[in-house]
Write a protein that holds these residues in place. Structure first.
Motif, short mmCIF file in Angstrom:
data_model
loop_
_atom_site.label_atom_id
_atom_site.label_comp_id
_atom_site.label_asym_id
_atom_site.label_seq_id
_atom_site.Cartn_x
_atom_site.Cartn_y
_atom_site.Cartn_z
N ASP A 1 0.88 -1.07 0.18
CA ASP A 1 0.07 -0.04 0.06
C ASP A 1 0.79 1.29 0.03
OD1 ASP A 1 -1.61 2.19 0.39
OD2 ASP A 1 -2.91 1.09 1.92
N ALA A 2 1.02 1.91 -0.97
CA ALA A 2 1.96 3.09 -1.41
C ALA A 2 1.56 4.37 -0.48
CB ALA A 2 2.09 3.27 -2.80
N ASP A 3 0.16 4.57 -0.31
CA ASP A 3 -0.22 5.46 0.36
C ASP A 3 -0.36 5.78 1.94
OD1 ASP A 3 -0.42 6.80 -2.13
OD2 ASP A 3 -2.56 5.77 -2.48
N THR A 4 -0.19 4.46 2.43
CA THR A 4 -0.52 4.28 3.91
C THR A 4 0.77 3.98 4.80
OG1 THR A 4 -2.67 3.28 3.50
CG2 THR A 4 -1.84 3.02 5.90
N LEU A 5 0.93 4.89 5.74
CA LEU A 5 2.20 4.80 6.55
C LEU A 5 1.77 5.48 8.05
CD1 LEU A 5 4.04 7.52 6.78
CD2 LEU A 5 4.56 6.72 4.33
N ALA A 6 2.43 5.04 8.91
CA ALA A 6 2.71 5.59 10.11
C ALA A 6 4.05 5.77 10.40
CB ALA A 6 2.31 4.46 11.19
N LEU A 7 4.28 7.24 11.33
CA LEU A 7 5.33 7.69 11.79
C LEU A 7 4.94 8.03 13.10
CD1 LEU A 7 7.30 10.29 9.94
CD2 LEU A 7 7.11 10.43 12.23
N ARG A 8 6.30 7.32 13.95
CA ARG A 8 6.42 7.49 15.49
C ARG A 8 7.32 8.64 15.41
NH1 ARG A 8 9.68 3.75 19.09
NH2 ARG A 8 11.14 5.55 18.81
N ALA A 9 6.69 9.76 16.44
CA ALA A 9 7.52 10.98 16.65
C ALA A 9 7.51 11.24 18.26
CB ALA A 9 6.76 12.08 16.13
N THR A 10 8.11 12.05 18.71
CA THR A 10 8.25 12.35 19.90
C THR A 10 6.90 13.11 20.56
OG1 THR A 10 9.19 14.47 19.32
CG2 THR A 10 10.70 12.85 20.09
N VAL A 11 5.97 13.28 19.51
CA VAL A 11 4.67 14.05 19.92
C VAL A 11 3.55 12.93 19.86
CG1 VAL A 11 5.47 16.23 19.23
CG2 VAL A 11 4.19 14.90 17.73
N GLY A 12 3.85 11.71 19.66
CA GLY A 12 2.82 10.52 19.43
C GLY A 12 3.02 9.92 18.02
N ILE A 13 1.79 9.37 17.34
CA ILE A 13 1.70 8.71 16.19
C ILE A 13 1.29 9.45 15.10
CG2 ILE A 13 1.15 6.68 15.04
CD1 ILE A 13 3.09 6.29 17.30
N LEU A 14 1.99 9.68 14.01
CA LEU A 14 1.47 10.69 12.90
C LEU A 14 0.85 9.54 11.70
CD1 LEU A 14 4.11 13.39 12.52
CD2 LEU A 14 1.89 13.21 14.02
N LEU A 15 -0.24 9.61 11.49
CA LEU A 15 -0.82 8.83 10.29
C LEU A 15 -1.22 9.22 9.02
CD1 LEU A 15 -3.36 7.07 12.79
CD2 LEU A 15 -1.07 6.15 12.01
N SER A 16 -0.74 8.78 7.97
CA SER A 16 -0.92 9.32 6.47
C SER A 16 -1.39 8.37 5.82
CB SER A 16 0.71 9.66 5.89
OG SER A 16 0.48 10.05 4.60
N GLN A 17 -2.46 8.78 4.90
CA GLN A 17 -3.34 8.27 3.81
C GLN A 17 -2.75 8.37 2.37
OE1 GLN A 17 -5.04 5.43 4.53
NE2 GLN A 17 -5.15 5.72 6.75
N ASP A 18 -1.70 9.48 2.07
CA ASP A 18 -1.30 9.95 0.77
C ASP A 18 0.29 9.73 0.71
OD1 ASP A 18 -0.47 11.78 2.59
OD2 ASP A 18 -1.75 13.51 1.88
N GLY A 19 0.66 8.68 1.36
CA GLY A 19 2.06 8.48 0.92
C GLY A 19 3.20 9.29 1.82
N GLY A 20 2.57 9.93 2.97
CA GLY A 20 3.56 10.78 3.69
C GLY A 20 3.62 12.22 3.22
N ARG A 21 2.55 12.74 2.45
CA ARG A 21 2.60 14.12 2.13
C ARG A 21 1.64 14.91 3.00
NH1 ARG A 21 2.51 11.10 -2.39
NH2 ARG A 21 3.95 11.44 -3.89
N SER A 22 1.02 14.41 4.11
CA SER A 22 0.33 14.77 4.94
C SER A 22 -0.37 13.85 5.78
CB SER A 22 -1.12 15.90 4.38
OG SER A 22 -1.86 14.64 4.05
N PHE A 23 -0.36 14.63 7.30
CA PHE A 23 -0.75 13.44 8.22
C PHE A 23 -1.67 13.98 9.35
CE2 PHE A 23 3.71 13.11 7.30
CZ PHE A 23 4.11 11.71 7.44
N ARG A 24 -2.37 13.01 9.97
CA ARG A 24 -3.19 13.29 11.21
C ARG A 24 -2.62 12.70 12.30
NH1 ARG A 24 -7.65 16.47 10.63
NH2 ARG A 24 -8.58 16.55 8.90
N TRP A 25 -2.81 13.44 13.46
CA TRP A 25 -2.31 13.24 14.55
C TRP A 25 -2.88 12.39 15.77
CZ3 TRP A 25 -3.02 16.47 19.50
CH2 TRP A 25 -1.91 16.38 20.70
N LEU A 26 -2.14 11.22 16.07
CA LEU A 26 -2.97 10.51 16.90
C LEU A 26 -1.92 10.76 18.23
CD1 LEU A 26 -5.06 8.04 18.02
CD2 LEU A 26 -3.25 6.32 17.19
N CYS A 27 -2.65 11.36 19.36
CA CYS A 27 -1.94 11.76 20.54
C CYS A 27 -1.68 10.56 21.57
CB CYS A 27 -2.89 12.75 21.40
SG CYS A 27 -4.52 12.30 21.80
#
Length: 362
Positions: A40-66
């Protein structure tokens, strides 16, 4: 990687105009681990020091999971992996939680409740393995068995650091750790299982330098071919074993912290990244035997699919980025996003994640 440490050896932006109280743990926003979904080229998760960032467009934008929706906060950086059914599995100080990729379904698994989860990995068939290092208890390896996690091998008076499974031989499991005795944190201990984790045997390799080991990748076709990162007092190194952990040879040595590591699905292309921009991104095209420097930029995490290398970096300053992609094994890097690309909290109106909208508005 491994990821706890998979994709980042040390669990180390939003635009600087964003108000700091929105990310209440007080740490500087940094990327730590990136997890693209296979196929799935569009879906990824990124762990950051602020929580988990979720993308459905290949990492071009994210939503924040606190953090609070996931059951942790402060300076804790949870290990995470991809489990069956399109879910993210996180290891906490009191067991396991899962999250859907839209962020709206968060569940606390009863298995391992009360246990400190050190690392997670996904083996063949999507089976999740977990290691725990709970104070006062033996370090223990678990694996999904049917609907529950099954307790496998334990080692008393030890802390487990990382776990990995050989893709071509599911019975082969590798674990690293160190004794709990005072002053032993810098010791390197490497364990191997040939029965799916029911027993662990320490291989006791002779190493050129002291320092803890973090198993980072196992070749997809060669179960004896293992790459580990070593944290030393004078820097870090990549070590290669071609005999299942009986011996290791240093193949890459750096002065800085090796924060990023990734092996492509073919097993031949391997990438390592230093947080020091003077060292930057390194590439191997022979499974980790030889390396070349391809980019001079700070690397915080890496992930490799069959066609794309994802690179996390420091997203401040002209031309800098949070996440970038490379279609040519790091020869060129194309920025995708900064922390300003986070469009707000996950749009959830029910469940644990619903609290994230309120925390974002702070």
């Amino acid at each position: 990687m491994g990821a706890g440490l998979r994709g980042g050896l040390l669990g180390w932006a939003f635009s600087v105009a964003q108000p700091a109280p929105a990310f209440a743990n007080g740490r500087f926003p940094k990327a730590q681990v990136v997890l693209p979904v296979p196929g799935d080229a569009d879906t990824l998760a990124l762990r950051a020091t602020v929580g988990i960032l979720l993308s459905q467009d290949g990492g071009r934008s994210f939503r924040w999971l606190c953090e609070q929706a996931l059951g942790f906060e402060g300076v804790y950086d949870p290990p995470l992996t991809l489990g069956r059914g399109g879910r993210i599995v996180l290891g906490l100080t009191d067991g396991l939680r899962t999250a859907s990729f839209d962020g709206c379904t968060v569940a606390h698994l009863d298995d391992l409740r009360g246990e400190q989860v050190s690392d997670l990995t996904t083996g063949p068939g999507g089976r999740v393995f977990a290691i725990t290092s709970t104070q006062g208890k033996p370090a223990t390896l678990y694996a999904e068995g049917g609907a529950r996690f099954e307790r496998l091998a334990s080692v008393p008076a030890f802390v487990f650091d990382t776990v990995e499974v050989a893709p071509s031989r599911p019975q082969r499991v590798y674990v690293t750790g160190y004794p709990t005795e005072a002053g032993a944190e810098g010791e390197a201990h490497f364990f191997r299982s040939d029965d799916g984790g029911r027993t662990l045997r320490e291989t006791r390799p002779t190493l050129a330098a002291k320092g803890r080991l973090f198993v980072s990748a196992v070749h997809p076709q060669k179960p004896d071919w293992v790459l580990v990162r070593q944290l030393r007092y004078d820097g870090s190194a990549v070590l290669l074993s071609r005999d299942g952990g009986k011996s290791f040879e240093p193949v890459l040595t750096l002065k800085g912290a090796l924060l990023g590591f990734a092996m492509a699905p073919d097993g031949q292309r391997v990438f390592a990244g230093s947080g020091d921009p003077a060292e930057g991104l390194y590439r191997s095209r022979d499974g980790g035997l030889t390396w070349e420097n391809v980019q001079r930029l700070p690397v915080h995490c890496l992930a490799a699919t069959a066609s794309t290398l994802f690179v996390c970096s420091m997203p401040f300053g002209p031309g800098s980025f949070l996440l970038a992609s490379s279609p040519d094994d790091g020869a060129t890097v194309q920025p995708l996003s900064t922390f300003a690309s986070v469009k707000g909290a996950v749009p959830c109106t029910e469940g644990a994640a619903a609290i994230c909208a309120g925390r974002w508005s702070e």
